[in-house]
Design an enzyme around this catalytic site. Structure first.
Site, PDB file in Angstrom:
ATOM      1  N   GLU A 436      43.429  39.011  36.981  1.00  0.00           N
ATOM      2  CA  GLU A 436      43.057  38.568  35.615  1.00  0.00           C
ATOM      3  C   GLU A 436      41.887  39.399  35.067  1.00  0.00           C
ATOM      4  O   GLU A 436      40.955  38.872  34.443  1.00  0.00           O
ATOM      5  CB  GLU A 436      42.714  37.077  35.633  1.00  0.00           C
TER       6      GLU A 436
HETATM    7  C1  FAD Z   1      47.747  38.285  44.697  1.00  0.00           C
HETATM    8  C2  FAD Z   1      47.876  38.956  43.378  1.00  0.00           C
HETATM    9  C3  FAD Z   1      48.467  38.286  42.326  1.00  0.00           C
HETATM   10  C4  FAD Z   1      48.636  38.918  41.094  1.00  0.00           C
HETATM   11  N1  FAD Z   1      49.309  38.278  40.095  1.00  0.00           N
HETATM   12  C5  FAD Z   1      49.673  38.983  38.983  1.00  0.00           C
HETATM   13  C6  FAD Z   1      50.582  38.431  38.019  1.00  0.00           C
HETATM   14  O1  FAD Z   1      51.018  37.292  38.150  1.00  0.00           O
HETATM   15  N2  FAD Z   1      50.952  39.203  36.963  1.00  0.00           N
HETATM   16  C7  FAD Z   1      50.488  40.476  36.804  1.00  0.00           C
HETATM   17  O2  FAD Z   1      50.867  41.122  35.836  1.00  0.00           O
HETATM   18  N3  FAD Z   1      49.619  41.027  37.697  1.00  0.00           N
HETATM   19  C8  FAD Z   1      49.214  40.318  38.778  1.00  0.00           C
HETATM   20  N4  FAD Z   1      48.369  40.878  39.704  1.00  0.00           N
HETATM   21  C9  FAD Z   1      47.851  42.213  39.464  1.00  0.00           C
HETATM   22  C10 FAD Z   1      46.365  42.223  39.157  1.00  0.00           C
HETATM   23  O3  FAD Z   1      46.134  41.675  37.893  1.00  0.00           O
HETATM   24  C11 FAD Z   1      45.881  43.674  39.308  1.00  0.00           C
HETATM   25  O4  FAD Z   1      45.826  43.943  40.689  1.00  0.00           O
HETATM   26  C12 FAD Z   1      44.545  43.897  38.659  1.00  0.00           C
HETATM   27  O5  FAD Z   1      44.679  43.863  37.261  1.00  0.00           O
HETATM   28  C13 FAD Z   1      43.915  45.231  39.044  1.00  0.00           C
HETATM   29  O6  FAD Z   1      44.799  46.303  38.886  1.00  0.00           O
HETATM   30  P1  FAD Z   1      45.012  47.315  40.098  1.00  0.00           P
HETATM   31  O7  FAD Z   1      45.336  46.516  41.310  1.00  0.00           O
HETATM   32  O8  FAD Z   1      45.969  48.346  39.683  1.00  0.00           O
HETATM   33  O9  FAD Z   1      43.590  47.977  40.351  1.00  0.00           O
HETATM   34  P2  FAD Z   1      43.012  49.249  39.572  1.00  0.00           P
HETATM   35  O10 FAD Z   1      43.195  49.099  38.124  1.00  0.00           O
HETATM   36  O11 FAD Z   1      43.552  50.483  40.224  1.00  0.00           O
HETATM   37  O12 FAD Z   1      41.468  49.111  39.908  1.00  0.00           O
HETATM   38  C14 FAD Z   1      40.862  49.602  41.105  1.00  0.00           C
HETATM   39  C15 FAD Z   1      39.341  49.581  40.925  1.00  0.00           C
HETATM   40  O13 FAD Z   1      38.974  50.475  39.863  1.00  0.00           O
HETATM   41  C16 FAD Z   1      38.236  49.794  38.873  1.00  0.00           C
HETATM   42  N5  FAD Z   1      38.599  50.298  37.548  1.00  0.00           N
HETATM   43  C17 FAD Z   1      39.839  50.492  37.055  1.00  0.00           C
HETATM   44  N6  FAD Z   1      39.769  50.948  35.794  1.00  0.00           N
HETATM   45  C18 FAD Z   1      38.471  51.049  35.465  1.00  0.00           C
HETATM   46  C19 FAD Z   1      37.747  51.449  34.309  1.00  0.00           C
HETATM   47  N7  FAD Z   1      38.380  51.826  33.185  1.00  0.00           N
HETATM   48  N8  FAD Z   1      36.406  51.424  34.368  1.00  0.00           N
HETATM   49  C20 FAD Z   1      35.755  51.013  35.468  1.00  0.00           C
HETATM   50  N9  FAD Z   1      36.379  50.618  36.580  1.00  0.00           N
HETATM   51  C21 FAD Z   1      37.712  50.626  36.598  1.00  0.00           C
HETATM   52  C22 FAD Z   1      38.587  48.327  39.029  1.00  0.00           C
HETATM   53  O14 FAD Z   1      37.553  47.475  38.551  1.00  0.00           O
HETATM   54  C23 FAD Z   1      38.806  48.203  40.533  1.00  0.00           C
HETATM   55  O15 FAD Z   1      37.586  47.986  41.187  1.00  0.00           O
HETATM   56  C24 FAD Z   1      48.160  40.242  40.920  1.00  0.00           C
HETATM   57  C25 FAD Z   1      47.542  40.913  41.987  1.00  0.00           C
HETATM   58  C26 FAD Z   1      47.428  40.294  43.205  1.00  0.00           C
HETATM   59  C27 FAD Z   1      46.831  41.070  44.349  1.00  0.00           C
END
Ligand code: FAD
Length: 594
Positions: A436
């Site tokens: 989220e």
């Molecule tokens: C158990 C679980 C349930 C989930 N449920 C859902 C769901 O129901 N529906 C859905 O759509 N998604 C869901 N998600 C996905 C979740 O919302 C994403 O994992 C989350 O938004 C982060 O994206 P990412 O994993 O690609 O991390 P990334 O975006 O790759 O982030 C990695 C790191 O980089 C940092 N970062 C990234 N971009 C920036 C920036 N511009 N500036 C500074 N820092 C940055 C982040 O803060 C983080 O620390 C779920 C994930 C999990 C693990």
């Protein structure tokens, strides 16, 4: 393992004496939600979740949800039956509009209920949480026909909902998503693409799953401006609301993960699935923003809920476990008699109380932003909700992880052993700072969007409100004056840091972004101190008023001063220590090599 019991007295105190459930009941449409009714409802739901879902928490952790060869998903033993009871009791409907079969209670009441549901079983609670997000989206942006077809069933809990944003290359950067939507001749759409990490994307709890899927229509502009939102039901629904064919979508796998193992986190494949556009094309991101405050608050609440459950377990363990002899004791002591263990427990207790105040105030603000009769109050509360949301989500979930970690520490080696169950809380809550919107994104939202609201006027009003409470406490004299003084001291540094971020963020956004996370923590700590001071003031006034003290025991009220004093002395001063990091700027971050 430790039983969970809903902290009803604490909840009622915040609902009635820190925020104002009574005043909400005077608003149009909330007349039935008077404090006694609300308390009765929370008592009943507290009993329900503690009895039906808390015992399944460990079962879910051990058994996990499992995907079968045909793509169906089986949730852990007992979950379908408990879900059925949850639906029969009408709990899913509580905060939703009566036109769709909802209970029409304030969001604040739904949030208090959610605290209990999440504490009882976080692996289950994310199913209603995602359904709530989907309902919210449809209520705001769905057509009348879409609302009639889907919302009533979802409010009743007969169907659940999901939110499909994430793709392998599109996490925080939602604008990078590539799932496609092409128009069909009959006015519907065909959705093709793969989504990952979809919470309860497939399961056996309900008859249908209403997936809300973000996708791109042909010739959509790149990035977030080209995102559209579609309803893609698992089973197609005919004009009479009957379920028909299975849509062209499938859960192709379930992730193996660190916690909330009961919750199936699905990889979803859409292969020309029938979809229905919500609102207008390319407006999906704008629509997502309207439900974001609610969803982010609900995730912040997970920090509170799991913190509370871990705290209850830590107190129970510390009362039984005997080790060493406390100074002056004649025999071996329960570890709860050692000063350092008491420090850990009070660190938990005071921050849980602070976080409950913040999240409930956030929820009350969401209600008043919609329903207050006066336009200026509606706007002020909308601004407050906007400002508090990243604090609830970011500070609340980081705190949730820390609280669960302290609970492990209280258990010593047994905390690291799975059978006590406390390690599960630590594993479960670790997701909350990630999904989220990661907490990094929350911090960026706070300094980039929220501080500049009304050219700094919103945060200035907020700091002025804290100042007013500090003055009120100071005027009371005695212990309360000491709280007022400590709050005033913290406010000085917070104000300077805020002004630095506003001024220097304008010259180079990286100045503010580099300090965003320490600033969010700082603001969270001081906001907690502010509301604990208000809580101590309210408790003192009830004690001074004599009579039945609104049904609270004198001891309970006296404890409010103890927690506020501990927080002000031991935790609030940490805020000033974050000023240097918040205002350091980005030079070293980009000078460093990795
Ligand atoms: C158990 C679980 C349930 C989930 N449920 C859902 C769901 O129901 N529906 C859905 O759509 N998604 C869901 N998600 C996905 C979740 O919302 C994403 O994992 C989350 O938004 C982060 O994206 P990412 O994993 O690609 O991390 P990334 O975006 O790759 O982030 C990695 C790191 O980089 C940092 N970062 C990234 N971009 C920036 C920036 N511009 N500036 C500074 N820092 C940055 C982040 O803060 C983080 O620390 C779920 C994930 C999990 C693990």
């Amino acid at each position: 393992m430790g039983d969970y019991r809903a902290p009803l007295t604490d909840m009622r105190f915040v609902l009635e004496h820190v925020v104002d459930t009574g005043a909400l009941a005077e608003l149009d449409g909330f007349e039935h939600a008077d404090p006694d009714t609300v308390h009765g409802l929370l008592e009943e739901s507290g009993r329900f979740f503690a009895e039906q879902f808390a015992p399944l928490n460990r079962v879910g952790d051990v058994q996990h949800s499992r995907r079968n060869d045909d793509g169906s998903v089986t949730t852990p033993e007992g979950f379908p039956k408990a879900y059925q009871r949850y639906v029969e009791a009408g709990w899913p409907a509580v905060p939703f509009p009566p036109e769709y079969g909802g209970g029409g209670f304030p969001w604040l009441v739904g949030v208090a209920m959610q605290e209990v549901m999440t504490a009882a079983n976080m692996g289950f609670s994310v199913c209603p949480l995602l359904t709530q997000g989907a309902i919210d989206m449809l209520l705001h942006h769905g057509s009348e026909e879409q609302r009639e077809t889907y919302v009533t069933k979802m409010v009743a809990g007969e169907w659940t909902g999901t939110m499909n944003l994430t793709e392998p290359q599109a996490g925080s950067d939602v604008g990078a998503l590539t799932t496609k939507a092409v128009p069909a001749d009959d006015g519907t759409w065909r959705i093709t693409g793969q989504k990952i990490f979809i919470t309860y994307g497939e399961h056996d709890l309900a008859d249908n799953i209403v997936h809300l899927v973000l996708a791109r229509v042909p010739d959509a502009p790149p990035g977030t401006k080209g995102i559209s939102c579609f309803i893609v039901p698992k089973f197609l629904v005919d004009d009479d609301g009957n379920l028909g064919a299975h849509n062209a979508l499938e859960c192709v796998s379930i992730e193996h993960k660190m916690g909330i193992n009961a919750s199936p986190t699905c990889v979803m494949a859409y292969d020309g699935a029938v979809g229905y556009l919500i609102g207008e094309a390319n407006q999906g991101m704008r629509y997502m923003f309207t439900m974001m405050n609610n969803a982010r608050l609900s995730v912040g609440l997970e920090g509170l809920a799991i913190g509370e459950r871990a705290y209850q377990q830590a107190v129970a363990y510390a009362s039984e476990r005997r080790q060493g002899r406390a100074p002056g004791a004649a025999a071996d002591s329960a570890i709860i008699d050692h000063a350092d263990v008491r420090r850990m427990l009070l660190t938990m207790k005071s921050q849980i109380e602070a976080l409950r105040c913040i999240t409930y105030l956030n929820a009350e603000s969401i209600d008043l932003a919609k329903r207050a009769p006066d336009e200026s109050l509606r706007q002020a509360r909308q601004e407050l909700a906007d400002l508090l949301t990243p604090i609830s989500k970011g500070w609340g979930t980081d705190l949730g992880v820390q609280l669960a970690s302290i609970a492990v520490q209280v258990h010593g080696g047994m905390g690291y052993i799975e059978e006590t169950g406390v390690a599960q809380h630590y594993r479960d809550i670790r997701i909350a700072p990630i999904y989220e919107g990661t907490n990094g994104i929350q911090a960026m939202d706070l300094v980039g969007r929220k501080l500049p609201m009304r050219t700094g006027g919103v945060i200035a009003d907020f700091l002025a409100a804290i100042d007013a409470t500090a003055s009120e406490a100071t005027a009371e004299g005695g212990d309360l004056a000491e709280l007022g003084g400590q709050l005033s001291d913290a406010l000085v540094t917070l104000r300077q840091t805020t002004e630095w971020l506003l001024a220097n963020g304008r010259t180079d956004p990286n100045n503010a972004l580099a300090g965003a996370s320490p600033y969010l923590e700082m603001l969270g700590i001081v906001t907690g101190g502010w509301l604990l001071t208000r809580s101590a003031l309210a408790a003192a006034s009830l004690r001074a008023g004599g009579g039945d003290r609104d049904g609270f025991s004198d001891d309970f009220l006296a404890q409010k001063l103890v927690t506020a004093r501990f927080y002000a002395t031991q935790l609030l001063p940490r805020a000033a220590g974050l000023a240097s990091a918040a205002t350091a700027g980005p030079t070293d971050l980009f000078a460093a090599t990795f």
